[in-house]
Scaffold this motif. Structure first.
Motif, mmCIF file in Angstrom:
data_model
loop_
_atom_site.group_PDB
_atom_site.id
_atom_site.type_symbol
_atom_site.label_atom_id
_atom_site.label_comp_id
_atom_site.label_asym_id
_atom_site.label_seq_id
_atom_site.Cartn_x
_atom_site.Cartn_y
_atom_site.Cartn_z
ATOM 1 N N GLY A 282 92.865 36.307 111.512
ATOM 2 C CA GLY A 282 91.882 35.781 112.456
ATOM 3 C C GLY A 282 92.325 35.943 113.896
ATOM 4 N N VAL A 283 93.601 35.684 114.165
ATOM 5 C CA VAL A 283 94.121 35.808 115.529
ATOM 6 C C VAL A 283 94.119 37.265 115.978
ATOM 7 C CG1 VAL A 283 96.160 35.490 116.983
ATOM 8 C CG2 VAL A 283 95.499 33.707 115.349
ATOM 9 N N VAL A 284 94.596 38.164 115.108
ATOM 10 C CA VAL A 284 94.616 39.588 115.460
ATOM 11 C C VAL A 284 93.193 40.115 115.638
ATOM 12 C CG1 VAL A 284 95.229 41.887 114.626
ATOM 13 C CG2 VAL A 284 96.824 39.999 114.330
ATOM 14 N N GLY A 285 92.284 39.719 114.733
ATOM 15 C CA GLY A 285 90.900 40.155 114.858
ATOM 16 C C GLY A 285 90.247 39.664 116.137
ATOM 17 N N THR A 286 90.540 38.416 116.521
ATOM 18 C CA THR A 286 89.997 37.873 117.775
ATOM 19 C C THR A 286 90.505 38.655 118.977
ATOM 20 O OG1 THR A 286 89.800 35.668 116.807
ATOM 21 C CG2 THR A 286 89.893 35.813 119.208
ATOM 22 N N THR A 287 91.781 38.995 118.958
ATOM 23 C CA THR A 287 92.352 39.786 120.063
ATOM 24 C C THR A 287 91.659 41.138 120.182
ATOM 25 O OG1 THR A 287 94.496 38.698 119.702
ATOM 26 C CG2 THR A 287 94.482 40.738 120.996
ATOM 27 N N LEU A 288 91.426 41.786 119.046
ATOM 28 C CA LEU A 288 90.753 43.086 119.075
ATOM 29 C C LEU A 288 89.316 42.962 119.572
ATOM 30 C CD1 LEU A 288 92.033 44.650 115.721
ATOM 31 C CD2 LEU A 288 92.801 45.156 118.049
ATOM 32 N N SER B 154 79.590 36.638 126.545
ATOM 33 C CA SER B 154 80.330 35.930 127.593
ATOM 34 C C SER B 154 81.631 35.328 127.093
ATOM 35 C CB SER B 154 79.446 34.802 128.168
ATOM 36 O OG SER B 154 78.226 35.318 128.640
ATOM 37 N N PHE B 155 82.167 35.839 125.992
ATOM 38 C CA PHE B 155 83.406 35.277 125.449
ATOM 39 C C PHE B 155 84.587 35.618 126.354
ATOM 40 C CE2 PHE B 155 80.806 36.079 121.569
ATOM 41 C CZ PHE B 155 80.618 34.747 121.228
ATOM 42 N N THR B 156 85.458 34.635 126.549
ATOM 43 C CA THR B 156 86.642 34.783 127.388
ATOM 44 C C THR B 156 87.868 34.322 126.606
ATOM 45 O OG1 THR B 156 86.420 32.551 128.307
ATOM 46 C CG2 THR B 156 85.252 34.346 129.454
ATOM 47 N N PRO B 157 89.074 34.585 127.104
ATOM 48 C CA PRO B 157 90.289 34.155 126.385
ATOM 49 C C PRO B 157 90.573 32.654 126.494
ATOM 50 C CG PRO B 157 90.721 36.078 127.763
ATOM 51 C CD PRO B 157 89.397 35.543 128.176
ATOM 52 N N SER B 158 89.578 31.835 126.711
ATOM 53 C CA SER B 158 89.797 30.388 126.754
ATOM 54 C C SER B 158 90.088 29.855 125.353
ATOM 55 C CB SER B 158 88.571 29.681 127.336
ATOM 56 O OG SER B 158 87.452 29.846 126.483
ATOM 57 N N ALA B 159 90.657 28.659 125.280
ATOM 58 C CA ALA B 159 91.067 28.089 123.992
ATOM 59 C C ALA B 159 89.871 27.908 123.060
ATOM 60 C CB ALA B 159 91.777 26.754 124.218
ATOM 61 N N LEU B 160 88.745 27.412 123.595
ATOM 62 C CA LEU B 160 87.577 27.177 122.769
ATOM 63 C C LEU B 160 87.003 28.483 122.225
ATOM 64 C CD1 LEU B 160 85.489 25.250 121.607
ATOM 65 C CD2 LEU B 160 84.199 25.466 123.737
ATOM 66 N N LEU C 257 88.633 31.328 121.839
ATOM 67 C CA LEU C 257 89.592 31.887 120.886
ATOM 68 C C LEU C 257 89.447 31.224 119.521
ATOM 69 C CD1 LEU C 257 92.822 32.241 123.064
ATOM 70 C CD2 LEU C 257 91.408 34.087 122.169
ATOM 71 N N LEU C 258 89.304 29.905 119.516
ATOM 72 C CA LEU C 258 89.131 29.184 118.251
ATOM 73 C C LEU C 258 87.838 29.598 117.565
ATOM 74 C CD1 LEU C 258 90.020 26.991 116.271
ATOM 75 C CD2 LEU C 258 88.825 25.318 117.710
ATOM 76 N N LEU C 259 86.765 29.729 118.329
ATOM 77 C CA LEU C 259 85.474 30.100 117.771
ATOM 78 C C LEU C 259 85.521 31.493 117.146
ATOM 79 C CD1 LEU C 259 82.544 29.035 117.555
ATOM 80 C CD2 LEU C 259 82.050 30.307 119.644
ATOM 81 N N LEU C 260 86.090 32.450 117.840
ATOM 82 C CA LEU C 260 86.164 33.813 117.318
ATOM 83 C C LEU C 260 87.138 33.925 116.156
ATOM 84 C CD1 LEU C 260 86.054 35.899 120.631
ATOM 85 C CD2 LEU C 260 84.257 35.663 118.916
#
Length: 514
Positions: A375-381, A395-401, A403-406
């Motif tokens: 999940g973390v690697v996929g979110t980064t990609l 409008s997704f950004t590297p914010s904590a919320l 990142l958790l959602l993605l």
């Protein structure tokens, strides 16, 4: 004419509550009931009653339909008003008192109808207003709106369309496709078995000369089968081995032995057919003691472990059951596994785990860590991709919320798609095959590095197998209970389990994949 004086007909004089459809129709039913009682002595009124009863049923149908949709209420209630006017026409010949009472009810119903129509228009206006407010609160620029639409599109449209035929996906339509896919798999196995039978009947391949102390020895354990004999599982496995043995270059990848544990060698026709091509070990000292089928399976297994190792003293031993079909890169991956550091300290390596048990949502703890990592690697990609290519203006950004959602989105997509299909991507290279702690189920393909096979045989001798405690579970519990012992599994699988018909359990007429 009937005597109306002995019936009390209530007058509808109460104020109308806007939007009360039920009260309106309750008055209609009350009116028609009283009219029936008042006209029993008058044939003309009786005829009007029958016509009114039919009209009342029509009104009831329209009322039920009107309750289904607020928007359609206006048209339905206008039809009700027209039907009530028809009642007046049919009652022209009724006595003046009866006609006056009917017209009084009609006037009040018409008044209530107008109130309901006004309420219907008001409700429709309120609905449009609420939708407009929702649209203002959830514009496309809102991350919540984008996330909701992304989840809806992925899990309600894209994945169901793409995965409804994938057997090990959550979206697989089992009731629609399972029978057909299972039947296709049986037919494919049957054709493969018949082809292997013709091959070995005419083959002159010779694997009888087994070298001493080979780097790797493959032992195939076989027994007589009462069901599925036409599939010739053993012949399929040995034919596939003869093919993949030549994939290691000039030297043969491994030596091969056949271990026949049938109580009567004449019952295992496939093993007798292979006697001219492979070296066969048979058990001739079977104990007359009667034991359950699971204990007997364990004893046959330990016999093959000991005699295969003692016959040629291999450095490493692979044991295959007679329905474990090795894949094309079988020996390349085994050689890579033996070159890794863990191989010198493991009791055994499982080369197969049922596909239906390979999901992330599983009791195996390491898979949860793998799932979160994916999940973390996929979110980064995803975020990196959106920074360079974003046609939908997410409008997704590297914010904590975010990142958790993605991360949750990627994890859910991977699980619903099926971990089995993600593992298949690792077949690109032997180095990408994953090694993890051993799972409990199933021993159709096992790798025993060094002399670990003798230790396993000794451990199994000390256990007694029963239903629910077969040799695979015994081995799993041994590793967990003896300090210093380790066991591993490799993923994806190195063999295909083709044994639709079991040799130790009852079989259905046409087995299913699931």
């Amino acid at each position: 004419m009937g005597n109306f004086s002995k019936f009390h007909i209530p007058h509808i004089s109460q104020p109308i509550q806007t939007g009360s459809k039920t009260d309106c129709f309750n008055h209609w039913r009350t009116f028609f009931l009283l009219k029936f009682l008042s006209c029993t002595s008058d044939g003309l009124c009786e005829q009007a009653h029958r016509q009114n009863h039919i009209t009342l049923q029509t009104i009831e149908e329209k009322r039920t339909h009107a309750q289904k949709s607020v928007i359609e209420t206006h048209e339905d209630l206008r039809e009700v008003e027209l039907l009530l006017r028809v009642i007046v026409e049919y009652n022209n010949e009724i006595s003046g008192e009866c006609r006056l009472r009917l017209q009084d009810v009609l006037q009040q119903v018409a008044s209530r109808t107008l109130d309901i129509v006004r309420l219907s228009g008001h409700s429709a206006h309120r609905l449009m207003h609420q939708l407009a407010r929702l649209r203002r609160h959830l514009p496309w620029s809102s991350v919540l709106t984008q996330a909701l639409l992304l989840f809806f599109f992925t899990f309600c449209m894209l994945l169901p369309v793409c995965c409804h035929r994938l057997v090990y996906s959550y979206f697989f339509l089992r009731s629609t496709y399972l029978d057909g896919i299972s039947e296709d798999a049986l037919q494919e196995s049957l054709q493969r078995g018949q082809h292997a039978l013709r091959f070995w009947q005419s083959s002159s391949m010779n694997f009888l000369d087994v070298a001493s102390s080979p780097e790797l020895l493959v032992t195939v354990v076989t027994a007589q089968r009462h069901d599925g004999r036409d599939f010739h599982y053993l012949l399929q496995v040995m034919h596939q081995l003869s093919v993949v043995l030549g994939t290691c270059g000039e030297r043969r990848c491994a030596e091969v032995l056949l271990c026949d544990v049938a109580s009567n060698p004449q019952d295992n026709g496939d093993a007798r057919l292979l006697e001219g091509n492979f070296r066969v070990i048979r058990r001739r000292d079977r104990s007359p003691e009667h034991v359950n089928i699971f204990e007997q399976e364990k004893r046959d297994y330990t016999f093959c472990l000991r005699h295969a190792f003692n016959s040629v003293r291999p450095r490493n031993l692979v044991v295959l059951e007679d329905d474990a079909l090795p894949l094309q890169n079988f020996f390349q991956v085994v050689q890579d596994l033996l070159s890794r550091r863990f191989a010198a300290h493991t009791l055994y390596v499982k080369l197969y785990h049922p596909e239906r048990l390979q999901r992330y949502w599983n009791p195996e703890p390491y898979r949860i860590l793998e799932w979160v990592g994916l999940g973390v690697v996929g979110t980064t990609l995803v975020l990196l991709t959106l920074s360079y290519w974003n046609p939908c203006s997410f409008s997704f950004t590297p914010s904590a919320l975010h990142l958790l959602l993605l991360t949750v989105y990627v994890m859910a997509a991977a699980e619903l798609l099926g971990r089995h299909y993600l593992l298949e991507l690792r077949r690109v290279s032997p180095q990408l095959y994953a090694v993890s702690p051993a799972t409990e189920c199933c021993t159709p393909a096992m790798l025993f590095p060094g002399n670990a096979s003798l230790r396993v045989a000794r451990y199994l001798d000390d256990a007694f197998c029963t239903k629910g405690n077969a040799k695979d579970k015994v081995l799993y519990n041994i590793v967990r209970s003896i300090p210093g012992e380790q066991a591993h599994s490799v993923e994806p699988n190195l063999i295909s389990h083709i044994g639709a018909f079991s040799s130790i359990r009852p079989n259905p007429a046409r087995p299913k994949l699931l």
